[in-house]
Each structure stands twice: as C-alpha cells, then as structure tokens.
Design a protein around this motif. Sequence first.
Motif, PDB file in Angstrom:
ATOM      1  N   PHE A  73      60.410  19.478  94.449  1.00 42.19           N
ATOM      2  CA  PHE A  73      60.417  19.474  95.907  1.00 42.19           C
ATOM      3  C   PHE A  73      60.884  20.798  96.523  1.00 42.19           C
ATOM      4  N   LYS A  74      61.178  21.787  95.697  1.00 40.30           N
ATOM      5  CA  LYS A  74      61.649  23.077  96.225  1.00 40.30           C
ATOM      6  C   LYS A  74      60.582  23.712  97.121  1.00 40.30           C
ATOM      7  N   ASP A  75      61.015  24.200  98.279  1.00 37.63           N
ATOM      8  CA  ASP A  75      60.142  24.881  99.246  1.00 37.63           C
ATOM      9  C   ASP A  75      59.093  23.954  99.863  1.00 37.63           C
ATOM     10  N   ILE A  76      59.335  22.662  99.812  1.00 36.45           N
ATOM     11  CA  ILE A  76      58.410  21.695 100.406  1.00 36.45           C
ATOM     12  C   ILE A  76      58.966  21.230 101.751  1.00 36.45           C
ATOM     13  N   GLU A  77      58.119  21.228 102.753  1.00 34.44           N
ATOM     14  CA  GLU A  77      58.507  20.766 104.090  1.00 34.44           C
ATOM     15  C   GLU A  77      58.231  19.268 104.261  1.00 34.44           C
ATOM     16  N   THR A  78      57.029  18.830 103.831  1.00 37.26           N
ATOM     17  CA  THR A  78      56.604  17.441 103.987  1.00 37.26           C
ATOM     18  C   THR A  78      56.092  16.934 102.643  1.00 37.26           C
ATOM     19  N   ALA A  79      56.530  15.750 102.244  1.00 34.71           N
ATOM     20  CA  ALA A  79      56.107  15.201 100.956  1.00 34.71           C
ATOM     21  C   ALA A  79      55.593  13.783 101.125  1.00 34.71           C
ATOM     22  N   LEU A  80      54.491  13.498 100.464  1.00 37.35           N
ATOM     23  CA  LEU A  80      53.956  12.142 100.385  1.00 37.35           C
ATOM     24  C   LEU A  80      54.421  11.518  99.080  1.00 37.35           C
ATOM     25  N   ILE A  81      55.178  10.451  99.174  1.00 33.35           N
ATOM     26  CA  ILE A  81      55.597   9.700  97.994  1.00 33.35           C
ATOM     27  C   ILE A  81      54.654   8.514  97.844  1.00 33.35           C
ATOM     28  N   ILE A  82      53.810   8.588  96.834  1.00 27.41           N
ATOM     29  CA  ILE A  82      52.904   7.480  96.527  1.00 27.41           C
ATOM     30  C   ILE A  82      53.619   6.541  95.572  1.00 27.41           C
ATOM     31  N   SER A  83      53.672   5.290  95.938  1.00 26.89           N
ATOM     32  CA  SER A  83      54.396   4.300  95.156  1.00 26.89           C
ATOM     33  C   SER A  83      53.951   4.308  93.696  1.00 26.89           C
ATOM     34  N   ALA A  84      54.923   4.258  92.807  1.00 24.19           N
ATOM     35  CA  ALA A  84      54.652   4.290  91.380  1.00 24.19           C
ATOM     36  C   ALA A  84      54.161   2.924  90.895  1.00 24.19           C
ATOM     37  N   GLU A  85      53.950   2.789  89.589  1.00 23.43           N
ATOM     38  CA  GLU A  85      53.483   1.526  89.021  1.00 23.43           C
ATOM     39  C   GLU A  85      54.445   1.091  87.925  1.00 23.43           C
ATOM     40  N   ALA A  86      55.230   0.050  88.217  1.00 24.55           N
ATOM     41  CA  ALA A  86      56.186  -0.490  87.246  1.00 24.55           C
ATOM     42  C   ALA A  86      56.760  -1.776  87.828  1.00 24.55           C
ATOM     43  N   ASP A  87      57.666  -2.411  87.105  1.00 25.21           N
ATOM     44  CA  ASP A  87      58.318  -3.609  87.605  1.00 25.21           C
ATOM     45  C   ASP A  87      59.236  -3.252  88.775  1.00 25.21           C
ATOM     46  N   ASN A  88      59.702  -4.255  89.484  1.00 22.18           N
ATOM     47  CA  ASN A  88      60.447  -4.015  90.721  1.00 22.18           C
ATOM     48  C   ASN A  88      61.692  -3.162  90.514  1.00 22.18           C
ATOM     49  N   ALA A  89      62.521  -3.509  89.540  1.00 19.68           N
ATOM     50  CA  ALA A  89      63.768  -2.781  89.345  1.00 19.68           C
ATOM     51  C   ALA A  89      63.505  -1.315  89.005  1.00 19.68           C
ATOM     52  N   THR A  90      62.518  -1.080  88.153  1.00 19.28           N
ATOM     53  CA  THR A  90      62.195   0.291  87.757  1.00 19.28           C
ATOM     54  C   THR A  90      61.662   1.085  88.940  1.00 19.28           C
ATOM     55  N   ARG A  91      60.760   0.492  89.693  1.00 20.16           N
ATOM     56  CA  ARG A  91      60.156   1.218  90.819  1.00 20.16           C
ATOM     57  C   ARG A  91      61.162   1.504  91.924  1.00 20.16           C
ATOM     58  N   ILE A  92      62.036   0.542  92.196  1.00 25.92           N
ATOM     59  CA  ILE A  92      63.063   0.782  93.224  1.00 25.92           C
ATOM     60  C   ILE A  92      63.929   1.968  92.817  1.00 25.92           C
ATOM     61  N   ALA A  93      64.335   2.007  91.545  1.00 23.28           N
ATOM     62  CA  ALA A  93      65.156   3.129  91.064  1.00 23.28           C
ATOM     63  C   ALA A  93      64.380   4.441  91.135  1.00 23.28           C
ATOM     64  N   GLN A  94      63.108   4.408  90.745  1.00 21.34           N
ATOM     65  CA  GLN A  94      62.292   5.625  90.766  1.00 21.34           C
ATOM     66  C   GLN A  94      62.121   6.156  92.186  1.00 21.34           C
ATOM     67  N   HIS A  95      61.829   5.277  93.112  1.00 20.39           N
ATOM     68  CA  HIS A  95      61.632   5.711  94.493  1.00 20.39           C
ATOM     69  C   HIS A  95      62.921   6.274  95.082  1.00 20.39           C
TER      70      HIS A  95
END
Length: 293
Positions: A73-95
């Motif tokens: 994310f260095k030198d980034i002004e705007t970022a799109l976070i596209i939801s990952a693919e995993a179980d709920n606990a893993t994805r919540i932690a990843q996001h």
Amino acid sequence: MPAPNWRIQMTTLITGATGQLGTLVVKHLLDRLPASEIAVSVRTPAKAENIAALGVDVRHGDFDDLALMTTVFKDIETALIISAEADNATRIAQHRTAVDAAKAAGVKHLVYTSIIDPRSDADFTYSAIHLDTENYIKESGLNYTFLRNSFYADLLLAGVPHALETGAYGAPAGDAKITYIPRNDLAEAAAVVLANPKNHINATYDLTGAKAVTHTEIASHIAKATGKDITFADLPGDVHVGILNSIGLPGHLVEALAGLYVGAKKGDYETVSDDFETLVGRKPQSVEDFIRK
C-alpha cells in the motif's frame, strides 16, 4: 512567471487483480486512468504478467501478511479491497489485516466490495464478514466507499449444461426473487468510483440488477436463448446441499450457498436499487440479455 501546471500523481491500487472481478475492474479502470496511475496487488505476480505488460504496477500482496501488505500500500492514495475467498473467521482476519496495512501505509480512501444488506444474522453466512469489514473500515477513520454488490448473474450459468441435458434448471429457490447483476457491471461501477474517488467519500451504494427475477423466469430465459424446452425444478434444500458437497465445494461455501436461498425466500435480496444507474449512467444488463449473450 507563472508556476508550472504540475499534476500530483496519485496511485490507485486494486487487490485480487487476477481474480474474476479484479481482472474486469482493471480493464474498466484502464479506460478511465493511465496505466501509470494504477497498481495491483496479487498473490502470484507471475499470473499478472499480462497486466504488467499494460504498464500497470504489479505488487506481491497477501492478506495474511501485515508487513507485506503495508509495503504493497506504499504511495497509494485510494485502494479497492476485493473480498477474499475463505471461511468467515479467516476472511474477517484477512480483511482487518488489509485495513490495518492500508492505514499504516497512509492510504486515504478505501473502496470495499461488500454485499447487499450485510447482517451478522443473515442466512447467507458470508454476509457477516462484510458487516464486520464495513464496521472495521469505519472505525479506522479512513475515507471509504462501500459497494454493496448483489449476486453475480454469472453464477446462474453453472446450471445451464445440466439444464440442457435434462430439461430441468434446478435450485432450492421456490418463488424467491433475487436482484442478480453481471460481474462485469459491478466491475465497471467500481472503476467509476476509483477514477474519481473524491466524488464518493463515505458513500454506500447498493448495486443490484434493475429487476428481481425468479428462477422460473431464469429457466425461461435459458429456454428462449437456447431453443430448448427447459423448466425450473425447485430442489429440496437437502438435495441441493448434497449436490454441492458431491462436487467438492468447501463446507463454508456450501453453507453460504444454502443460506442464500433460505434468505432469498424471506425476501432478503429482492429490493431493487437505482444506485448502479446513478453511478454508471446506464441501467445494468438484464439477466435475460446476459443469459442470451
């Protein structure tokens, strides 16, 4: 002597850029921004050689690695976070890791691919992930835009080969109505936001199809498009789950897909929004036209 008219270059980053949605977002964003202002984050940079060849900055990222994502994310002004693919606990932690990394790196604005009506108690179990991520982004203090995507019309094509063989298009949907929308349309909406993020600060958009459709209608669209006699078969829930398990889908995905139809029968995904048309300037492609093409 007048000051030179220099433009400060701010870079926009898309995560998951080699995925099905991410690839389309990159395509649409390149129609709106020069490649030199676009970066992407991917788990496997070798799979993004075609993107790099366009002049886009390809970075190695992994939502499980806070330090690596902070570098991404260095030198980034705007970022799109596209939801990952995993179980709920893993994805919540990843996001949460991705949000923490973005904040640490100085990102100013996060755009996130959420879901229609995110709730912790939704039958569509993945909904809880999106509610948690939305709340975590708000708590971060960063500017945000939430793209609450309805379900991909593309997913409807999975049952077409079987329908052509048997004449039955099956799902445990009853007479539920769902606002399916093509993935490509959702990608274009994301690109519109990324191209002019200052116009969408702290905004939430419900991105649905222009019409909620039943699976009886979907079967009719398939029949019309193929010239075959196809009808909707309303599968019992346990039969549907058995089919999903038999093709090897992970348990968390089977649970989410089963829950989608339970929620849909309660009317969870039948509300139509005109946010897509407001953003993009046209109506989304209809399910009928999508299937036909």
